[in-house]
Design a protein around this motif. Structure first.
Motif, PDB file in Angstrom:
ATOM      1  N   ALA A 125       7.871   9.049  -4.281  1.00  0.00           N
ATOM      2  CA  ALA A 125       6.930  10.110  -3.934  1.00  0.00           C
ATOM      3  C   ALA A 125       5.559   9.493  -3.638  1.00  0.00           C
ATOM      4  CB  ALA A 125       6.813  11.115  -5.082  1.00  0.00           C
ATOM      5  N   PRO A 126       4.732  10.163  -2.825  1.00  0.00           N
ATOM      6  CA  PRO A 126       3.461   9.555  -2.408  1.00  0.00           C
ATOM      7  C   PRO A 126       2.364   9.628  -3.457  1.00  0.00           C
ATOM      8  CG  PRO A 126       3.739  11.699  -1.379  1.00  0.00           C
ATOM      9  CD  PRO A 126       5.018  11.418  -2.115  1.00  0.00           C
ATOM     10  N   VAL A 127       1.200   9.087  -3.075  1.00  0.00           N
ATOM     11  CA  VAL A 127       0.011   9.054  -3.924  1.00  0.00           C
ATOM     12  C   VAL A 127      -0.352  10.451  -4.406  1.00  0.00           C
ATOM     13  CG1 VAL A 127      -1.520   9.241  -1.927  1.00  0.00           C
ATOM     14  CG2 VAL A 127      -2.376   8.173  -4.020  1.00  0.00           C
ATOM     15  N   TYR A 128      -1.024  10.521  -5.555  1.00  0.00           N
ATOM     16  CA  TYR A 128      -1.323  11.804  -6.206  1.00  0.00           C
ATOM     17  C   TYR A 128      -2.748  11.780  -6.741  1.00  0.00           C
ATOM     18  CZ  TYR A 128      -0.488  15.737  -9.500  1.00  0.00           C
ATOM     19  OH  TYR A 128      -0.519  16.919 -10.200  1.00  0.00           O
ATOM     20  N   GLY A 129      -3.567  12.745  -6.324  1.00  0.00           N
ATOM     21  CA  GLY A 129      -4.823  13.017  -7.004  1.00  0.00           C
ATOM     22  C   GLY A 129      -6.139  12.524  -6.450  1.00  0.00           C
ATOM     23  N   GLY A 379       0.132   4.954  -0.240  1.00  0.00           N
ATOM     24  CA  GLY A 379      -1.158   5.541   0.074  1.00  0.00           C
ATOM     25  C   GLY A 379      -2.284   5.281  -0.895  1.00  0.00           C
ATOM     26  N   TRP A 380      -1.985   4.719  -2.058  1.00  0.00           N
ATOM     27  CA  TRP A 380      -2.981   4.509  -3.122  1.00  0.00           C
ATOM     28  C   TRP A 380      -3.964   3.415  -2.730  1.00  0.00           C
ATOM     29  CZ3 TRP A 380      -3.025   5.932  -8.631  1.00  0.00           C
ATOM     30  CH2 TRP A 380      -3.805   5.117  -9.436  1.00  0.00           C
ATOM     31  N   LEU A 381      -5.260   3.669  -2.958  1.00  0.00           N
ATOM     32  CA  LEU A 381      -6.308   2.686  -2.695  1.00  0.00           C
ATOM     33  C   LEU A 381      -7.441   2.897  -3.695  1.00  0.00           C
ATOM     34  CD1 LEU A 381      -6.479   0.493  -0.428  1.00  0.00           C
ATOM     35  CD2 LEU A 381      -8.001   2.036   0.807  1.00  0.00           C
ATOM     36  N   GLU A 382      -8.200   1.856  -3.938  1.00  0.00           N
ATOM     37  CA  GLU A 382      -9.421   1.912  -4.755  1.00  0.00           C
ATOM     38  C   GLU A 382      -9.170   2.496  -6.143  1.00  0.00           C
ATOM     39  OE1 GLU A 382     -13.922   3.656  -4.339  1.00  0.00           O
ATOM     40  OE2 GLU A 382     -12.812   3.332  -2.464  1.00  0.00           O
ATOM     41  N   GLY A 383      -8.124   1.988  -6.792  1.00  0.00           N
ATOM     42  CA  GLY A 383      -7.831   2.428  -8.147  1.00  0.00           C
ATOM     43  C   GLY A 383      -7.454   3.889  -8.258  1.00  0.00           C
ATOM     44  N   GLY A 384      -6.951   4.478  -7.165  1.00  0.00           N
ATOM     45  CA  GLY A 384      -6.535   5.873  -7.187  1.00  0.00           C
ATOM     46  C   GLY A 384      -7.611   6.857  -6.791  1.00  0.00           C
TER      47      GLY A 384
END
Length: 510
Positions: A125-129, A379-384
């Protein structure tokens, strides 16, 4: 007769050309591992951690804040409740966890997209939040609902993603008390993959269940959402998250019970100490879900990062985080629970070499640690803090590597390739042999983003780096996007529900 034949030939050619140029939206089945898990803890270490976790629950306890109903449930179950502190007798939490299923099916509105979470399976599943998004054209900025919808479209178009996710980014242009309606509506209408519900307030979890009732024509006990319930580590269960859990568990919807661990800040600096806290928190959270409804589906989560002791910033892709991820996987299997961890974790500000190294470390750890549900897989970048469009498609492409690795090594007669070895013999080559001709289309995994052209061709095409290639991929996928078919009556009912709920209360951005 001749005229008829000519028309048939022309029609057939047109059909073949149309087939070659048609947009094909492929979705690979969830991963079924044919490779072993990597177990790094021996039996003695596992027993020590399990015993220490029971001691934490019995002697230190956990806090269920601002939740009198939870305290009453625990008291009735035999726990020692003092104020908001719940001390759980040794063995009680583990006994309660026993009713949670070892695997479950999350149904999608397209049955072909349904996933089984647990066992030897891995669902991506993709990045979240993240509150921010980034792309080459617009840079770093606050996320909008348009960004959110574009991420949902990209997730739908991405072959190796099995799940649409949840809050892929926070659409800050929509009121806080209403944005969950727009996000759910996007997942339900722009994709037909499974998705996650809202957890930011119990009433929003209720809205999520109600919208699923509309989408699926009644739930009838089916699990159609998997939602993220973070524990406020250390050892604190807040009323907002637990209220959402109560709604979902009662409706037989799955929850990920996930400690949010930053080693050295929210858990001890040692691997064994962190694993002890993770297990204690999971035992308490899963047990509580079973107090709400025995048999409710639940996933053991472990979100783990370490900390840079100089700056205080979280770090990712580190060996300590990997060790905790491997160890938590072993603990989850001993509990008989599905496991959530890992992802495309990194602390980089851009989709650069740091992002690639740290992401690769984390993704491979997730594959080998036995993760069943991987949130933040792309898709996660910069520590979320940031959801990156370019990194989304770069990561989603690389998830194909996990699929191929999980297949293991085939040794059937065709894979042994003895006919090829005999045909080519000493000093020959395999490019033209019959075995190669049978398999060249699918023998090797191929990237849809990365560049393998000769230097001269690469230079002629603009000497594009990976981020620039990813930007072109994002544009291509969004241009080719076509919404999955949907019953117009269901769509109208969803639209009406969202409009009615939005009209029922004033906007709030707090």
């Amino acid at each position: 007769m001749a005229e008829v034949k000519t028309r048939r030939r022309g029609g057939g050619g047109a059909a073949r050309r149309a087939e070659r140029t048609a947009v094909k939206i492929e979705c690979a089945k969830y991963i079924e591992r044919n490779i072993p898990n990597l177990d790094i803890l021996d039996e003695a270490a596992l027993q020590i951690i399990e015993a220490n976790a029971e001691t934490v629950l019995e002697e230190i306890g956990v806090a269920f804040v601002e939740n009198p109903a939870a305290l009453e449930r625990w008291k009735a179950a035999g726990a020692d409740v003092s104020g908001e502190r719940v001390r759980i007798p040794r063995g009680l939490a583990r006994k309660l966890c026993a009713t949670a299923p070892g695997s479950f099916v999350q149904h999608a509105r397209n049955p072909d997209r349904s996933v089984e979470i647990g066992g030897r399976n891995l669902v991506l599943a993709p990045v979240y939040g993240p509150p921010f998004v980034r792309d080459i054209a617009g840079g770093r900025r606050y996320a909008t609902i348009e960004d959110f919808r574009n991420f949902v479209k990209l997730g739908y178009m991405s072959k190796w993603l099995h799940h649409s996710g949840g809050t892929v980014c926070e659409p800050t242009d929509i009121a806080v008390n209403k944005r969950h309606l727009d996000m759910l509506h996007a997942h339900m209408t722009l994709s037909d993959k499974p998705f996650m519900g809202s957890v930011t307030e119990p009433s929003r979890a209720r809205d999520s269940v109600d919208m699923c009732e509309i989408l699926f024509g009644g739930l009838d006990g089916r699990t159609v959402m998997t939602s993220l319930i973070n524990i406020n580590s250390p050892l604190t269960f807040d009323a907002t998250m637990m209220g959402a859990l109560e709604v979902y568990a009662a409706a037989n919807q799955a929850c990920i019970i996930s400690p949010f661990i930053v080693g050295g800040a929210m858990a001890p600096v040692s691997v064994a100490g962190t694993l002890t806290q993770v297990l204690a928190e999971v035992l308490a959270g899963v047990a509580y879900s079973q107090l709400v409804k025995p048999g409710a589906p639940v996933i053991m989560g472990a979100f783990v990062t370490s900390i840079d002791m100089n700056s205080g910033a979280p770090t990712f892709g580190t060996p300590e985080a990997a060790q905790i991820t491997y160890g938590a996987g072993q603990l989850a299997r001993r509990l008989g629970l599905p496991y959530r961890s890992a992802g495309s974790f990194n602390g980089s500000k851009l989709p650069d070499a740091q992002a690639a190294y740290e992401t690769s470390n984390s993704l491979n750890t997730g594959l080998l640690s036995g993760v069943n549900f991987m949130l933040h897989a792309c898709g996660w970048l910069e520590g979320g803090l940031v959801a990156s469009f370019e990194k989304f498609v770069l990561d989603a492409d690389q998830l194909g590597v996990l699929h191929r690795m999980a297949e293991g090594v085939k040794v059937d007669e065709e894979a042994q390739a003895m006919d090829a070895l005999r045909e080519v013999g000493p000093g020959g080559h395999y490019l033209g042999c019959e075995h190669t001709q049978r398999h060249f289309k699918d023998a090797f995994w191929r990237s849809d983003v990365l560049d393998y052209k000769p230097y001269e061709t690469w230079e002629e095409e603009g000497a594009r780096d990976s981020a620039t290639l990813a930007q072109a991929r994002v544009e291509k996928l969004l241009a080719e996007y076509r919404a999955p078919e949907m019953d117009p009556a269901v769509r109208e009912a969803l639209d009406a529900f969202v409009a009615e709920r939005k009209a029922a209360e004033a906007d709030s951005f707090m």
